[in-house]
Design a protein around this motif. Structure first.
Motif, mmCIF file in Angstrom:
data_model
loop_
_atom_site.group_PDB
_atom_site.id
_atom_site.type_symbol
_atom_site.label_atom_id
_atom_site.label_comp_id
_atom_site.label_asym_id
_atom_site.label_seq_id
_atom_site.Cartn_x
_atom_site.Cartn_y
_atom_site.Cartn_z
ATOM 1 N N SER A 1 17.818 -19.340 -22.955
ATOM 2 C CA SER A 1 17.487 -18.504 -21.807
ATOM 3 C C SER A 1 18.721 -17.720 -21.391
ATOM 4 O O SER A 1 19.855 -18.169 -21.588
ATOM 5 N N PRO B 1 17.039 -14.506 -25.576
ATOM 6 C CA PRO B 1 16.618 -15.863 -25.949
ATOM 7 C C PRO B 1 16.088 -15.909 -27.379
ATOM 8 O O PRO B 1 15.332 -15.049 -27.812
ATOM 9 N N LYS C 1 20.027 -15.968 -17.825
ATOM 10 C CA LYS C 1 19.720 -15.889 -16.402
ATOM 11 C C LYS C 1 20.736 -15.025 -15.670
ATOM 12 O O LYS C 1 21.881 -14.875 -16.119
ATOM 13 N N GLU D 1 12.442 -11.693 -18.456
ATOM 14 C CA GLU D 1 11.035 -11.986 -18.213
ATOM 15 C C GLU D 1 10.337 -10.882 -17.432
ATOM 16 O O GLU D 1 9.115 -10.798 -17.431
ATOM 17 N N ARG E 1 17.411 -16.136 -12.012
ATOM 18 C CA ARG E 1 16.193 -15.522 -12.537
ATOM 19 C C ARG E 1 16.379 -15.192 -14.017
ATOM 20 O O ARG E 1 17.468 -14.829 -14.452
ATOM 21 N N HIS E 2 15.308 -15.295 -14.774
ATOM 22 C CA HIS E 2 15.370 -14.984 -16.203
ATOM 23 C C HIS E 2 15.516 -13.473 -16.383
ATOM 24 O O HIS E 2 14.703 -12.697 -15.882
ATOM 25 N N ASP F 1 10.263 -24.233 -16.243
ATOM 26 C CA ASP F 1 11.398 -23.336 -16.416
ATOM 27 C C ASP F 1 11.598 -23.173 -17.919
ATOM 28 O O ASP F 1 11.896 -24.138 -18.613
ATOM 29 N N SER F 2 11.416 -21.967 -18.394
ATOM 30 C CA SER F 2 11.484 -21.742 -19.840
ATOM 31 C C SER F 2 12.842 -22.109 -20.421
ATOM 32 O O SER F 2 12.972 -22.305 -21.620
ATOM 33 N N ALA F 3 13.870 -22.204 -19.572
ATOM 34 C CA ALA F 3 15.188 -22.573 -20.067
ATOM 35 C C ALA F 3 15.206 -23.989 -20.617
ATOM 36 O O ALA F 3 16.033 -24.335 -21.450
ATOM 37 N N TYR G 1 5.275 -18.357 -17.089
ATOM 38 C CA TYR G 1 6.652 -17.888 -17.255
ATOM 39 C C TYR G 1 6.830 -16.970 -18.465
ATOM 40 O O TYR G 1 7.723 -16.132 -18.501
#
Length: 267
Positions: free
Chosen positions: A175, A145, A177, A186, A182-183, A116-118, A93
């Motif tokens: 994060s 972020p 989104k 990223e 979706r991020h 999930d980086s969140a 990720y």
């Protein structure tokens, strides 16, 4: 002939001769060992590399891989040298694999391993909160972020006056989104529109934010401001954080054994 043999015998029995021969043998061994080691290090090795830039969370397929020859010394233990260990994996990720880069084991994950980086950096005991934003409230998508923001609240009180104040301070954005989850940052090849911030808060603050969302009759609006910034409140009533908390709690009802969604507006 006998004299030559005796002379040769005396030559090899001479201590100086033995020392010189020993040095020559040692130097020879060192030379051949060093040469062999160098040849091993520079010997070309066929290694899979990225045939294109691979974005985070991308499933890696065969056509994304090509092969190049590289010196063995450049191929460390973390380099994956077999395509069968790459195809079917995902770029992690937090990783963009540049075109021409080797594949490293720490950037390849399976679908089940993909976090999930969140939620990776949420502190133990905190609750993730999804805060609605748009291009305007993110200052043209300039909040990323790791940035710290303050959460301001705007509402209309019982007298009809507009009040504005800082509700939360120094909140870290974990994060950003888009509307599809979706991020936003990223993928370097797509322009994604921010729709939500994800950050972590304790249970008390989580309930407070949820309550504020339901105060429709007071026209409550929550919006972020980069930490350290201020909000102009010309012609309006600027209030304190505690006042806003008291206002929210006074106009909502806490039900026994409530859960987050069982918060009833009191207005």
């Amino acid at each position: 002939m006998r004299g030559f043999g005796n002379a040769l015998k005396r030559f090899f029995m001479n201590k100086n001769t033995i020392t010189i021969l020993g040095v020559i043998v040692i130097v020879g061994l060192l030379y051949f060992g060093y040469t062999s080691q160098i040849n091993t290090q520079v010997k070309p090795v066929r290694v899979p590399v990225a045939a294109q830039e691979i974005q985070p969370r991308t499933l890696i397929t065969e056509n994304m891989i090509e092969y190049v020859e590289m010196p063995a010394a450049a191929v460390t233990k973390k380099v994956v040298t077999a395509s069968r260990l790459i195809v079917g994996k995902y770029a992690n990720y937090n990783t963009v694999i540049p075109e021409g880069s080797m594949f490293f084991s720490n950037v390849l994950v399976t679908a089940d391993e993909m976090p999930d980086s969140a939620f990776v950096d949420i502190k133990e005991g905190d609750i993730p909160y999804q805060f609605s934003v748009n291009m305007e409230t993110t200052y043209g998508n300039s909040i990323v972020p790791g940035n710290k923001v303050d959460i301001y609240m705007k509402a209309i009180d019982d007298s009809g006056k507009v009040m504005v104040g800082k509700l939360l301070e120094n909140v870290e954005v974990l994060s950003v989104k888009d509307a599809n989850g979706r991020h936003v940052f990223e993928n370097t090849t797509e322009n994604r529109t921010p729709a939500y911030f994800i950050f972590g808060v304790n249970n008390e603050i989580h309930l407070l934010l949820r309550k504020a969302e339901y105060l429709y009759s007071y026209a409550v609006e929550l919006f972020p401001v980069p930490h350290g910034g201020t909000v102009e409140a010309v012609g309006e009533t600027k209030v304190s954080t505690q006042y806003l908390k008291d206002f929210i709690n006074a106009n909502t009802v806490n039900l026994p054994n409530e859960i987050d969604n069982n918060i009833t507006p009191g207005a």
